[in-house]
Design an enzyme around this catalytic site. Structure first.
Site, PDB file in Angstrom:
ATOM      1  N   ARG A 196      -7.230 -11.952   0.561  1.00 61.27           N
ATOM      2  CA  ARG A 196      -7.035 -11.333  -0.370  1.00 61.27           C
ATOM      3  C   ARG A 196      -5.991 -12.218  -1.205  1.00 61.27           C
ATOM      4  NH1 ARG A 196      -3.397  -6.317  -2.312  1.00 61.27           N
ATOM      5  NH2 ARG A 196      -4.214  -6.548  -4.268  1.00 61.27           N
ATOM      6  N   HIS A 228      -1.399  -9.741 -10.615  1.00 63.78           N
ATOM      7  CA  HIS A 228      -0.224  -8.441  -9.893  1.00 63.78           C
ATOM      8  C   HIS A 228       0.813  -9.465 -10.198  1.00 63.78           C
ATOM      9  CE1 HIS A 228       0.152  -8.159  -5.578  1.00 63.78           C
ATOM     10  NE2 HIS A 228       1.610  -7.990  -5.447  1.00 63.78           N
ATOM     11  N   GLU A 255      -1.311  -2.298  -8.697  1.00 57.84           N
ATOM     12  CA  GLU A 255      -0.807  -1.561  -8.542  1.00 57.84           C
ATOM     13  C   GLU A 255       0.314  -0.490  -9.777  1.00 57.84           C
ATOM     14  OE1 GLU A 255       2.622  -1.724  -5.456  1.00 57.84           O
ATOM     15  OE2 GLU A 255       1.083  -1.638  -4.288  1.00 57.84           O
ATOM     16  N   ASN A 265      -3.581   1.088  -1.919  1.00 54.14           N
ATOM     17  CA  ASN A 265      -2.952   0.557  -1.238  1.00 54.14           C
ATOM     18  C   ASN A 265      -1.647   1.654  -0.725  1.00 54.14           C
ATOM     19  OD1 ASN A 265      -3.441  -1.560  -1.748  1.00 54.14           O
ATOM     20  ND2 ASN A 265      -1.277  -2.305  -3.078  1.00 54.14           N
ATOM     21  N   TYR A 278       1.652   2.540   2.409  1.00 54.79           N
ATOM     22  CA  TYR A 278       2.341   2.730   3.052  1.00 54.79           C
ATOM     23  C   TYR A 278       2.941   3.730   4.040  1.00 54.79           C
ATOM     24  CZ  TYR A 278       2.593  -2.518   1.329  1.00 54.79           C
ATOM     25  OH  TYR A 278       2.101  -4.011   1.058  1.00 54.79           O
ATOM     26  N   GLU A 285      -3.958  -3.194   0.776  1.00 59.79           N
ATOM     27  CA  GLU A 285      -2.219  -3.002   1.536  1.00 59.79           C
ATOM     28  C   GLU A 285      -1.676  -2.748   2.349  1.00 59.79           C
ATOM     29  OE1 GLU A 285       0.723  -4.407  -1.304  1.00 59.79           O
ATOM     30  OE2 GLU A 285      -0.715  -5.196  -2.431  1.00 59.79           O
TER      31      GLU A 285
HETATM   32  O1  IFM Z   1       5.558  -6.978  -1.672  1.00 63.74           O
HETATM   33  C1  IFM Z   1       4.824  -5.495  -2.476  1.00 63.74           C
HETATM   34  C2  IFM Z   1       3.253  -5.856  -3.131  1.00 63.74           C
HETATM   35  O2  IFM Z   1       3.193  -7.356  -3.640  1.00 63.74           O
HETATM   36  C3  IFM Z   1       2.982  -4.593  -3.853  1.00 63.74           C
HETATM   37  N1  IFM Z   1       2.753  -3.588  -2.933  1.00 63.74           N
HETATM   38  C4  IFM Z   1       3.856  -3.952  -1.842  1.00 63.74           C
HETATM   39  C5  IFM Z   1       4.292  -4.632  -1.549  1.00 63.74           C
HETATM   40  C6  IFM Z   1       5.288  -4.950  -0.574  1.00 63.74           C
HETATM   41  O3  IFM Z   1       6.203  -3.936  -1.534  1.00 63.74           O
END
Ligand code: IFM
Length: 442
Positions: A74, A118, A163, A291, A293, A347
């Site tokens: 990606r 992005h 995002e 995404n 985290y 992500e």
């Molecule tokens: O590096 C970033 C990415 O560009 C977008 N999502 C979160 C990642 C980590 O902060």
């Protein structure tokens, strides 16, 4: 059951974070080139001008992708590299670079998954108001159309935007490019990007690309109240509404919640919503890029939050070890949005602050924390798949340490170490681990 055999195992990157060559071969400036060059905006004043130098080192990156054994990569196209002024004439040298990347991947059976936006808006468009100007809906549609015409027959997976919250941070909070601190502008910009997303989806459908699918990538940082107090619960709701729900609702339901509309109205920051905007933002997509985290624990009581964040279950970077975040997010998509399209985890990963230590005996960066985090995440993801969630791929963020926006080279998310003086890439322990893990799942 577990991960299906045809699951996509990939890594993700973005143009401004890895390519460098910020002013080479006709590329126009992006908002990040301009923002980062202003004093005090990034760690040590770093800019994306060289980053990982991937524009010139893609062959090495491709070799690493092959050796990792991923079946998808990606990455994003830099809008100002292919359209230096944002609209109009394509920059052929920039287009040649992406042709080389896409062909290199296809020749090695690695599926290209291309993100159109992005975070690196052409500065030329920012000079005309950027995302705060509704014309961005048309500008983005034109750019997307040009990319679909050029690469639509060979790229099977597209996402419009990565995002969308990043534009809000850039226009309302100033921590990201273009660096405004204007709440109303931020709300308008984030509304406009969602409509622009829908316009790009329409441009995609107009091309009638038989083998291509298109989606959007949105991040979820679910808030969790620390206590059951009314105040903490209200905070959880408020932050959920202002953060991820602001994007999920229009894209997946075609509406903003009454809660957020009322709040923004009261605060005098409500954006202008034109007839047809929400239908466009809600244009049907083929898959959802999630995404995810971590979660965010919230409380009105700052002391209680401090105590919580000094508790036991944290990584070395002081972020909570909460790999269940993916399972929670998938449940929200199913239970609250009744999502019926496939999901890709576009992500996930974690970072070190500053350089990670090399183990003197093995000569390797032993990033066990990253392995712990990602493997915990895989357990929850596998559980969700076993329970019937339609998740078709996972992309680890990220291939190599890169330009982490305002945090520059200080936050290192890579499974491959980047020496930012020489641009040498060196595998960390997590890269070997990831290679072995995904190979064991085939
Ligand atoms: O590096 C970033 C990415 O560009 C977008 N999502 C979160 C990642 C980590 O902060």
């Amino acid at each position: 059951m577990g991960f299906p055999k045809d699951f996509l195992w990939g890594v993700a990157t973005s143009a401004a974070q890895i390519e460098g060559a910020a002013f080479d071969d006709g590329k126009g400036a992006s908002i990040w080139d301009v923002f980062a060059s202003k004093p005090g905006k990034t760690f040590n004043g770093e800019t994306p001008s060289r980053a990982c130098n991937s524009y010139y080192m893609f062959d090495e990156d491709l070799k690493n992708l092959k050796e990792l054994g991923v079946n998808s990569y990606r990455f994003s196209i830099s809008w100002p590299r292919v359209l230096p002024k944002g609209t109009g004439k394509l920059n052929e040298k920039g287009m040649d670079y992406y042709k080389r990347v896409i062909n290199g991947l296809l020749e090695n059976d690695i599926i290209p998954n291309v993100t159109l936006y992005h975070w690196d808006l052409p500065q030329a468009l920012e000079d005309k108001g950027g995302f705060a100007n509704r014309d961005v809906i048309e500008w983005f549609g034109e750019y997307a159309h040009k990319m679909f015409v050029a690469f639509g027959d060979v790229v099977p997976m597209w996402s419009t935007v990565n995002e969308p919250i990043a534009v809000y941070v850039g226009y309302a909070h100033g921590g990201f490019a273009p660096g405004y601190t204007d709440e109303k502008k931020g709300n308008q910009a984030r509304h406009n990007i969602l409509v622009a997303h829908g316009n790009a989806v329409r441009a995609f459908r107009a091309e009638n690309l038989k083998n291509g699918r298109i989606g959007i990538v949105i991040d979820m940082w679910k808030r969790h109240a620390l206590t059951d107090s009314e105040e903490d619960k209200a905070l959880e709701r408020d932050e959920d509404e202002r953060n991820w729900k602001f994007y999920f609702d229009p894209v997946l339901k075609g509406s903003y919640s009454d809660y957020i509309l009322t709040k923004l109205e009261e605060e005098g920051t409500l954006m202008d919503i034109k007839p047809g905007d929400l239908e466009m933002a809600n244009e049907p997509i083929d898959y959802f890029g999630l995404n995810v985290y971590n979660r965010v624990v919230v409380s009105k009581d700052q002391k209680a939050i401090m105590d919580f964040s000094q508790g036991g279950n944290f990584l070395n970077n002081r972020t909570e070890y909460y790999p269940k975040a993916v399972y929670d997010a998938l449940h929200i998509l199913k239970d609250k949005y009744n999502l019926r399209i496939p999901v890709y985890i576009t992500e996930n990963g974690t970072y070190s602050v500053g350089e990670e230590k090399v183990n003197e005996k093995t000569g390797m960066i032993e990033d066990d924390d990253r392995i712990r985090y990602v493997s915990g995440f895989f357990s929850w993801l596998e559980k969700a798949i076993d329970e019937g969630f339609d998740v078709r791929g996972y992309y680890l963020w990220t291939l190599m340490d890169n330009f982490e926006w305002s945090a520059g080279s200080n936050y290192r998310f890579g499974i491959i170490h980047t020496d930012f003086d020489t641009c040498e890439r060196t595998w960390k322990k997590s890269a070997y681990w990831f290679r072995d893990y995904i190979n064991s799942k085939r």
